[in-house]
Design a protein around this motif. Structure first.
Motif, PDB file in Angstrom:
ATOM      1  N   SER A  33     -10.000  -0.293  -2.404  1.00 20.45           N
ATOM      2  CA  SER A  33     -10.716  -1.413  -2.989  1.00 20.45           C
ATOM      3  C   SER A  33     -10.729  -2.576  -1.989  1.00 20.45           C
ATOM      4  O   SER A  33     -10.021  -2.542  -0.980  1.00 20.45           O
ATOM      5  CB  SER A  33     -10.018  -1.843  -4.262  1.00 20.45           C
ATOM      6  N   GLY A  34     -11.520  -3.596  -2.299  1.00 15.00           N
ATOM      7  CA  GLY A  34     -11.669  -4.731  -1.391  1.00 15.00           C
ATOM      8  C   GLY A  34     -10.340  -5.385  -1.036  1.00 15.00           C
ATOM      9  O   GLY A  34     -10.064  -5.673   0.130  1.00 15.00           O
ATOM     10  N   GLY A  35      -9.508  -5.584  -2.025  1.00 10.25           N
ATOM     11  CA  GLY A  35      -8.227  -6.228  -1.775  1.00 10.25           C
ATOM     12  C   GLY A  35      -7.327  -5.362  -0.911  1.00 10.25           C
ATOM     13  O   GLY A  35      -6.632  -5.843  -0.016  1.00 10.25           O
ATOM     14  N   MET A  36      -7.349  -4.046  -1.205  1.00  9.04           N
ATOM     15  CA  MET A  36      -6.538  -3.109  -0.434  1.00  9.04           C
ATOM     16  C   MET A  36      -6.970  -3.098   1.024  1.00  9.04           C
ATOM     17  O   MET A  36      -6.146  -3.024   1.926  1.00  9.04           O
ATOM     18  CB  MET A  36      -6.693  -1.702  -0.994  1.00  9.04           C
ATOM     19  N   ILE A  93       0.857  -1.192   0.000  1.00  5.56           N
ATOM     20  CA  ILE A  93       0.000   0.000   0.000  1.00  5.56           C
ATOM     21  C   ILE A  93       0.890   1.238   0.000  1.00  5.56           C
ATOM     22  O   ILE A  93       1.752   1.384   0.866  1.00  5.56           O
ATOM     23  CB  ILE A  93      -0.921   0.003   1.235  1.00  5.56           C
ATOM     24  N   GLU A 122      -6.026  -4.014  -8.888  1.00  5.78           N
ATOM     25  CA  GLU A 122      -7.337  -4.641  -8.996  1.00  5.78           C
ATOM     26  C   GLU A 122      -8.075  -4.098 -10.206  1.00  5.78           C
ATOM     27  O   GLU A 122      -7.625  -3.143 -10.824  1.00  5.78           O
ATOM     28  CB  GLU A 122      -8.140  -4.382  -7.710  1.00  5.78           C
ATOM     29  N   THR A 167       6.217   2.839  -2.307  1.00  6.32           N
ATOM     30  CA  THR A 167       5.802   1.687  -1.501  1.00  6.32           C
ATOM     31  C   THR A 167       6.980   0.749  -1.261  1.00  6.32           C
ATOM     32  O   THR A 167       7.115   0.161  -0.195  1.00  6.32           O
ATOM     33  CB  THR A 167       4.687   0.915  -2.233  1.00  6.32           C
TER      34      THR A 167
END
Lengths: 345, 310, 448
Positions: free
Chosen positions: A158-161, A145, C300, C340
């Motif tokens: 998002s969902g994965g994050m 991240i 994503e 990151t």
């Protein structure tokens, strides 16, 4: 088994029963296993087999009315009997939990930075903002991240994050033991693979022991060192993951592997029937009504934990001990009662 | 039938405190319902029948005394139950008949219809209920006279917005449920979807509101009677009217003419409220605590191995 | 490819179907959803934009086949499936079935078509009305269409239940959905779907909510039903493994488009699109000899309200190159990814170099990276060069046409990308620039 290292978590004869309107549910009914430092143990089984209850029971997160006995030894303490306040202090620095649906666990009104500040301050009062940020950015970096997102709100991810955030929040303390309950079930294939990757790399970065609960055998194969197969409140087989997948010793493990639809599937297989009602499981081996190999002894006596040559442990009469199986104990059970759709899961 | 199953399920499911609330509430209410049903047999006199004694104290042939209109107070209380129950049942049924279908249609159809209905209902809801009841009581009295029906209609108007809001909001979320889409997929037209798929799933909280409204209606009915907008004393016995008459008596030291009708109001309101709260405890998942059967972990069975060694 | 020995081995007589008879034909189907926006925007009647859930899909569904729509959530597969049945209104294109265009039919005409086109839902617990008995629920289609009543209705419901394995029917008829297990509920849903004797069944992830041990059983039941009732299936799933087993043809979807479509054997034997390849690699297999690859696509599925320029997959694609549609937002992602990877300290020092990353959020083939207050355009250039040196193989750099210093910062210009259209490649069709378009469409400008 591996005797060189002292296990981080050592569970002995753990029972977790909880009350319902229909009586006591034997969700976990005599479970023993060890978890070594930095090891990932996968816990797999159909739904309703007590996987989640076991995971929560280890961290003392059980619903009211649950009763336990046995031992959960963690760093010289029995987690089952320590006080609530002691357990609360340990959650975070020592024990972590990762849930299936991350959004419900994040406060929508708090920035990510505030989540980290709150979590760290609860256990280290007076910790400076800079120290928090340094620690948080480091763990977020490992989760992939970007630091630019540190002050964002949960809904901006998002969902994965979000799941990465939850994992980051659980790991920022570098706890010795983490339970992850179906952490990727709500995610898409590619994101799931990314998260498995992260979980897989945990041991290198954090030296954390992980209990990974999932119903997906593929995930176990990718991310776990060892696997424990649970059926009707008991661990029926536990061993090195590769070994178990290559050569399953318990009929349940074997049938579970056979019924999984994978890229190499060429025919449809399934296990007839459904896991039993845990308020009143069948006598003897709980799997015997569905087991293609069931013998006479299986419906009479509880199977006994046997250690096999490869280090695998199995609770199945196929593996003895022979002296306890009566004269005609090895007889095949009469024609297995036809399990109709009426009993299906 | 699905609908009845939904409506009556909570009665059977209540446990613990909720069950006690429900039972005591039902007992209280049942008492008044009995009065209402068997008033001619229970009450020694008619509701507007003059007795030989004026303002006699309780006892001496008159259980609760008599008042200044030459009426027997006990008979008035019993006949008053009949009025109260009649009005309440009518008001609640009328409110339901209008509010529930309106909420259902509004929530399912949406769009402009929904906006307009919500606006009207919110406007009605914003008024103090008593004020609204007074206005409509006036209105209906002119239209259909001062009987039970007029008061019931006036009360129903107050409660329509409550059913509307609850049903509309539940419909709004239930409309997105997969089983509604499934109904569309099998070709069900709108009215079938509303009637067969949504209706039984959106009325779960209606019994609670219904009973709580009934309790409220008793109070409002009495208030209307108290200010003279209720039912005409010659039409039926009405507790609010009796209370109002008793006002002057208190100065003269006559307590029985006011206490007994007042007590009747309090008891019936309490009874209905208890039923409502008891149901609410059961239906509302945040309040509900499932009854868990207590158990103790049995001692472990000795391992088979030990058994065999013996 | 011997994927279905069990079915073909038994009573599966050779089908008499004409293999290419088209049942449903989709032409440029579009489903756009208007975004609701904030209350302010709605009040002022502002254009709040739209989400392109299905963005121009042309596919033919042949009679008797099982067509798989495979993709992640947000790929539009479910919306396309619903549009096929008219449950979601298509905003463009046409869907032809039995001589009619479904997208143009009125609600009443659509209702009449329901007997032919049926649906099976993902969550069997939600797909049945909780306050209807199984008998009423399964028989309701007959009742709605006035096809049966009384004894006849009862008999046909019993038949349907028997057919889906809920036998004896009397044991299930009077139960409520809450009393059945997941697998049994899905059987009831299937019974309701087939009771009108449909032609096409759209199955939206019919087994993904079920326990592993019953998934195979439900799939087997669906294959049996298909054989007995001569059905055509559209199988919507995110699970490539079950699609491989279950489908005759597969369409891989990404962000509202079909990126690859062809016969199942061909796609799985030799996946063409990088997205398909990644999906196949990413499936966790219960095979101890296989391990997850390191080169998984990053990120994503993007927001369909403002999809990437060019090929929608390019920001995640490990094989992307210059014409894939590189743009400013990719540059932002790259800079963030750089930070990151590095220590928090590096981020502190470098963060000031760039004025505002949010400037890079609008889609465009040109980006100006403005220098921060205490830094110069040269610093920005240095930073970008450092990032490039870190990973020279990063596909984004293949898309950079030039980088020039301006007075405020650095201007990065990307190649104009093109939106790849479906093109035939080795027996399948694929939407990817890696494969040449066979007939160069004359006068086709770069899509944007």
């Amino acid at each position: 088994m591996n005797d060189r290292m002292e296990p981080v978590v050592s569970v002995r004869d753990l029972r977790v029963w909880y009350g319902t309107e229909r009586g006591a549910v034997r969700a976990v009914d005599g479970v023993s296993f060890d978890l070594l430092p930095g090891e990932t143990l996968g816990l797999v089984g159909e739904s309703g087999c007590g996987k989640s209850t076991l995971g929560r029971g280890l961290l003392g997160m059980l619903p009211e009315g649950a009763q336990t006995d046995g031992e959960i030894r963690f760093k010289g303490e029995n987690l089952r009997t320590v006080s609530r306040s002691r357990l609360r202090d340990m959650r975070g620095p020592e024990l972590g939990m990762i849930f299936q649906e991350p959004l419900t666990r994040l406060n929508p009104l708090m920035r990510i930075s505030e989540h980290f500040e709150e979590a760290l301050r609860a256990h280290t009062p007076g910790i400076s903002k800079d120290t928090v940020e340094r620690a948080a950015l480091e763990v977020l970096g490992l989760m992939g991240i970007p630091p630019t997102r540190y002050r964002s709100y949960p809904h901006e991810f998002s969902g994965g994050m979000r799941q990465r955030l939850m994992i980051g929040l659980a790991l920022v303390f570098r706890p010795a033991f983490v339970v992850a309950d179906e952490p990727t079930t709500a995610l898409d294939v590619l994101v799931e693979a990314q998260i498995i990757r992260i979980l897989h790399d945990l041991r290198r970065e954090f030296d954390t022991s992980l209990l990974l609960i999932t119903h997906n055998l593929g995930i176990i194969a990718e991310a776990c060192d060892r696997v424990a197969v649970m059926y009707a409140g008991k661990i029926v087989e536990v061993g090195e993951a590769r070994q178990v997948f290559r050569d399953p010793q318990h009929p349940y493990t074997r049938e579970l592997l056979r019924s999984t639809i994978s890229l190499s599937t060429t025919g449809l297989n399934y296990i007839p029937g459904a896991p039993p009602d845990l308020t009143d499981p069948p006598p003897g081996c709980h799997f015997h009504p569905r087991c293609p190999d069931a013998m006479r002894v299986c419906e009479e006596l509880d199977p006994i934990d046997q250690e096999l040559s490869g280090g695998q442990r199995v609770e199945c009469w196929l593996h003895g001990p022979d002296h306890l199986i009566g004269v005609d104990g090895r007889d095949r059970l009469r024609v297995r009662e036809e399990l109709s759709v009426a009993d299906e899961a | 039938m699905g609908v009845f199953r939904v409506l009556f399920k909570p009665f059977g499911q209540t446990t613990g405190l909720a069950r006690w609330l429900l039972i005591s509430g039902l007992l209280l209410t049942a008492m008044f319902v009995t009065f209402a049903l068997f008033a001619p047999w229970i009450a020694p006199y008619g509701f507007a029948e003059e007795v030989p004694k004026k303002v006699a104290p309780p006892g001496d042939g008159f259980l609760m005394g008599t008042n200044d209109l030459w009426y027997d107070v006990w008979s008035r209380v019993v006949w008053g139950s009949r009025t109260a129950i009649e009005v309440v049942i009518l008001a609640v049924i009328l409110g339901l008949l209008v509010g529930v279908p309106m909420g259902l249609v509004s929530g399912y159809v949406g769009g402009w219809l929904d906006r307009i209905l919500v606006l009207i209902m919110d406007a009605l809801f914003a008024f103090p209920p008593l004020l609204l009841a007074i206005v409509f009581a006036f209105l209906f009295r002119d239209l259909i006279g001062g009987g039970v029906m007029a008061v019931a209609l006036a009360l129903a108007v107050i409660y329509v917005p409550q059913y509307f809001r609850v049903v509309r909001n539940t419909t709004l979320s239930a409309r997105e449920a997969t089983y509604v889409e499934a109904a569309r997929a099998i070709g069900a037209p709108g009215h079938t979807i509303m009637g067969r798929y949504l209706f039984s799933n959106v009325i779960q909280s209606v019994p609670v509101i219904g009973t709580l409204n009934a309790a409220d209606a008793i109070g409002t009915l009495a208030a209307l009677g108290f200010i003279g907008l209720g039912i005409q004393p010659t039409d039926a016995a009405e507790w609010g009217f009796d209370l109002q008459r008793a006002l002057d008596d208190t100065e003269a030291g006559l307590w029985w003419t006011g206490v007994f009708p007042g007590l009747a109001i309090v008891l019936l309101v309490t009874g209905l409220t208890l039923v409502g709260e008891g149901l609410n405890e059961t239906i509302n998942p945040t309040l509900r605590k499932r009854r868990l059967r207590r158990f103790a972990l049995p001692p472990r069975r000795p391992a088979v191995e030990e058994e065999a060694a013996r | 490819m011997p994927t279905k020995p069990e079915i073909q081995g038994t009573a599966h007589a050779p089908k008499h179907r004409a293999p290419d008879e088209v049942l449903v034909s989709m032409q440029d189907v579009e489903v756009y959803f208007q975004l609701r926006g904030g209350s302010m925007a709605r009040l002022l009647g502002m254009d709040t934009g739209s989400v392109r859930a299905v963005d121009g899909i042309s596919l033919d569904l042949r009679k008797g086949e099982v067509l798989g729509l495979v993709g992640e959530s947000g790929s539009g597969k479910t919306t396309l499936g619903r549009a096929l049945l008219g449950l979601v209104a298509a905003t463009g294109g046409e869907i032809r079935y039995a001589g009619q265009d479904i997208t143009k039919l009125s609600t009443r005409h659509l209702r009449r078509l329901r007997g032919d086109l049926q649906m099976v839902f993902q969550d069997p617990s939600a797909a049945l009305n909780p306050s209807m008995t199984i008998e009423t629920a399964v028989g309701h289609p007959l009742k709605i269409h006035g096809l049966a009543s009384g004894e006849e209705l009862h008999r046909r419901v019993a038949d349907a239940l028997e057919r889906v394995g809920l036998s004896p029917p009397e044991r299930f008829m009077f139960k409520y959905p809450g009393d059945l297990s997941g697998g049994q509920k899905q059987r009831a849903v299937l019974a309701r779907a087939v009771i009108l004797d449909p032609v096409l069944l759209v199955a939206d992830e019919p087994v993904s909510m079920l326990d592993m041990s019953v998934r195979a059983k439900i799939l087997q039941l669906m294959l049996d039903l298909k054989r007995d009732l001569d059905l055509t299936y559209v199988y919507i799933t995110h699970d490539l493994a079950s699609a491989k087993f279950f489908c005759d043809r597969v369409a891989i979807m990404y962000l509202g488009r079909v990126v690859e479509v062809g016969r199942t054997e061909e796609i799985f034997a030799d996946p063409k699109h990088p997205y398909t390849r990644s999906l196949l690699k990413a499936i966790p297999e219960p095979d101890p000899e296989k391990a997850l690859p390191r080169d998984l696509p990053r990120g994503e599925i993007p927001d369909a309200a403002s999809p990437p320029l060019g090929c929608a997959f390019h920001p995640r694609c490990p094989e992307a190159f210059d014409m894939c549609g590189w743009e400013r937002r990719d540059l932002r992602a790259l800079i963030e990814a750089h930070w990151t990877r590095h220590e928090a300290l590096d981020f502190e020092t470098e963060r000031g170099t760039i004025a505002n990353l949010d400037d890079l959020d609008e889609p465009s083939h040109e980006a100006v990276v403005a220098a921060g207050r205490s830094s110069s355009p040269v610093d920005v250039e240095d930073l970008l060069h450092r990032i490039r040196e870190e990973d020279a193989d990063e596909p984004l750099w293949r898309g950079v046409e030039d980088m020039t210093l301006t007075d405020g910062g650095v201007r990065v210009r990307f190649h104009d990308g093109a939106d790849p259209r479906l093109r035939p490649a080795g027996g399948v069709e694929v939407a990817c620039h890696l494969y040449p378009e066979v007939e160069p469409a004359a006068g086709e400008g770069p899509a944007s």
